[in-house]
Structure formats: structure tokens, C-alpha cells
Design a protein around this motif. Structure first.
Motif, mmCIF file in Angstrom:
data_model
loop_
_atom_site.group_PDB
_atom_site.id
_atom_site.type_symbol
_atom_site.label_atom_id
_atom_site.label_comp_id
_atom_site.label_asym_id
_atom_site.label_seq_id
_atom_site.Cartn_x
_atom_site.Cartn_y
_atom_site.Cartn_z
ATOM 1 N N GLN A 104 0.833 -1.207 0.000
ATOM 2 C CA GLN A 104 0.000 0.000 0.000
ATOM 3 C C GLN A 104 0.864 1.252 0.000
ATOM 4 O O GLN A 104 0.524 2.238 -0.650
ATOM 5 C CB GLN A 104 -0.926 -0.011 1.211
ATOM 6 C CG GLN A 104 -1.975 1.066 1.161
ATOM 7 C CD GLN A 104 -2.965 0.944 2.297
ATOM 8 O OE1 GLN A 104 -2.661 0.376 3.337
ATOM 9 N NE2 GLN A 104 -4.153 1.467 2.086
ATOM 10 N N ARG A 105 1.990 1.207 0.679
ATOM 11 C CA ARG A 105 2.900 2.357 0.685
ATOM 12 C C ARG A 105 3.511 2.588 -0.693
ATOM 13 O O ARG A 105 3.993 3.674 -0.976
ATOM 14 C CB ARG A 105 4.010 2.157 1.710
ATOM 15 C CG ARG A 105 3.522 2.339 3.119
ATOM 16 C CD ARG A 105 4.624 2.000 4.111
ATOM 17 N NE ARG A 105 4.178 2.269 5.448
ATOM 18 C CZ ARG A 105 4.820 3.063 6.294
ATOM 19 N NH1 ARG A 105 5.941 3.626 5.940
ATOM 20 N NH2 ARG A 105 4.338 3.259 7.500
ATOM 21 N N SER A 106 3.523 1.555 -1.541
ATOM 22 C CA SER A 106 4.017 1.709 -2.913
ATOM 23 C C SER A 106 2.891 2.015 -3.883
ATOM 24 O O SER A 106 3.121 2.150 -5.070
ATOM 25 C CB SER A 106 4.742 0.429 -3.359
ATOM 26 O OG SER A 106 5.977 0.320 -2.702
ATOM 27 N N GLY A 107 1.653 2.060 -3.388
ATOM 28 C CA GLY A 107 0.537 2.480 -4.224
ATOM 29 C C GLY A 107 -0.192 1.363 -4.942
ATOM 30 O O GLY A 107 -0.846 1.602 -5.940
ATOM 31 N N PHE A 108 -0.087 0.131 -4.494
ATOM 32 C CA PHE A 108 -0.858 -0.958 -5.084
ATOM 33 C C PHE A 108 -1.324 -1.881 -3.977
ATOM 34 O O PHE A 108 -0.915 -1.739 -2.824
ATOM 35 C CB PHE A 108 -0.048 -1.727 -6.155
ATOM 36 C CG PHE A 108 1.152 -2.446 -5.623
ATOM 37 C CD1 PHE A 108 1.067 -3.781 -5.244
ATOM 38 C CD2 PHE A 108 2.361 -1.807 -5.496
ATOM 39 C CE1 PHE A 108 2.175 -4.443 -4.751
ATOM 40 C CE2 PHE A 108 3.478 -2.457 -5.014
ATOM 41 C CZ PHE A 108 3.381 -3.789 -4.640
ATOM 42 N N GLU A 109 -2.221 -2.793 -4.315
ATOM 43 C CA GLU A 109 -2.781 -3.688 -3.316
ATOM 44 C C GLU A 109 -2.110 -5.053 -3.355
ATOM 45 O O GLU A 109 -1.828 -5.581 -4.414
ATOM 46 C CB GLU A 109 -4.280 -3.868 -3.540
ATOM 47 C CG GLU A 109 -5.083 -2.641 -3.192
ATOM 48 C CD GLU A 109 -6.576 -2.886 -3.267
ATOM 49 O OE1 GLU A 109 -6.996 -4.053 -3.304
ATOM 50 O OE2 GLU A 109 -7.302 -1.894 -3.294
#
Length: 160
Positions: A104-109
């Protein structure tokens, strides 16, 4: 003849690059392809990937507690580095909870089901993959802070 990884079919469907970026990271510069645009920066079984290379993979196999501490500290887990390092047999639970938060911190699930399977079946490789992703996120934050001259707040992680 050279082997082109991008055109090779993945022998482990669902274990390589998957998922999509749900939203860009606020305050961070765009990443060059193929980086994290389609999932974690490194494939699950890519033991020589940077940052960390083969040394990181060896650490994940021989003494994973240090990397668990690094991951736990990065996601703001209980007791920081020490809490991850002292997980004492509960690493699977910590990994299942940490994987989606790092993603999530990298922008994906990262689906909880996938994290559970990876933590149980491929633990050292998953630890190395998450540690690499944490290091990549820290490097991006440092690079962004250096270019803007001001600290970048970490992205907020929603509780599930």
C-alpha cells in the motif's frame, strides 16, 4: 542468444508482477518503468535483485529476524525493529500483516490471501522481497527529500 525476461511467460502465475498502482504516491517523483508500476519492484524469486542483491537473500534464509526487524520498523509495527526481530516463530503472522502494508505504501494492493500463501510457502523469498521494497521506498523518500529540500511525510496506511 540472450534470454528476455519480459517476454518469458511466468511459470508461477500470480507470484510475479501483478496488481496495478491504485494511486500515485503523494510528493514522490514518477518512477521509471518497469519499477513498481505493476507490483513489487523485484520478482519473488529474483534473489539477486537490487537493492540488497544476493546478500539480502542469504540474510533472509540464514537469519531472517534482522530483516523482519527492518520490515516491522518500516511499517511502524509494534516495538519497531526489535519487535520484528523478536517475532520468535510468529514471523508468518507478521509477514501476512506487513505485506499488504508495504504494498500500500508503494501504491498498489497486495491481497491478504496472497500474503498468507507467500508467508507460508515461500517465507525467505517473501521476506527478501518485502525488505527490498522497504529499502526502495526509503531510497525514494530520501531522493525526494534531497530534491525538494524538505522532509516528505510517509504515506498514511489505512487500518483494515
Amino acid at each position: 542468444a540472450s534470454h528476455d525476461r519480459s517476454s518469458a511467460s511466468n511459470p508461477f502465475p500470480g507470484l510475479g508482477r501483478r496488481g496495478r498502482r491504485s494511486r500515485p504516491l503523494p510528493g514522490l517523483p514518477a518512477l521509471p518503468a518497469p519499477s513498481m508500476a505493476a507490483g513489487f519492484a523485484a520478482e519473488i524469486f529474483d534473489c539477486g535483485a537490487e537493492p540488497g542483491g544476493c546478500t539480502l537473500c542469504a540474510k533472509a534464509v540464514i537469519c531472517p529476524c534482522f530483516l523482519m526487524g527492518e520490515i516491522n520498523e518500516h511499517i511502524g509495527g509494534p516495538l519497531g525493529w526489535l519487535g520484528g526481530c523478536l517475532c520468535l516463530g510468529q514471523c508468518t503472522i507478521l509477514l501476512v500483516l506487513a505485506g499488504p502494508r508495504v504494498a500500500q505504501r508503494s501504491g498498489f494492493e497486495e491481497p491478504l490471501e496472497r500474503a498468507c500463501i507467500m508467508a507460508h510457502c515461500c517465507m525467505p523469498f517473501y521476506i527478501a522481497q518485502l525488505a527490498r521494497e522497504c529499502r526502495t521506498q526509503r531510497a525514494l523518500r530520501t531522493r525526494s527529500e534531497a530534491s525538494t529540500g524538505k522532509p516528505v511525510a510517509p504515506t498514511q496506511v489505512e487500518m483494515q
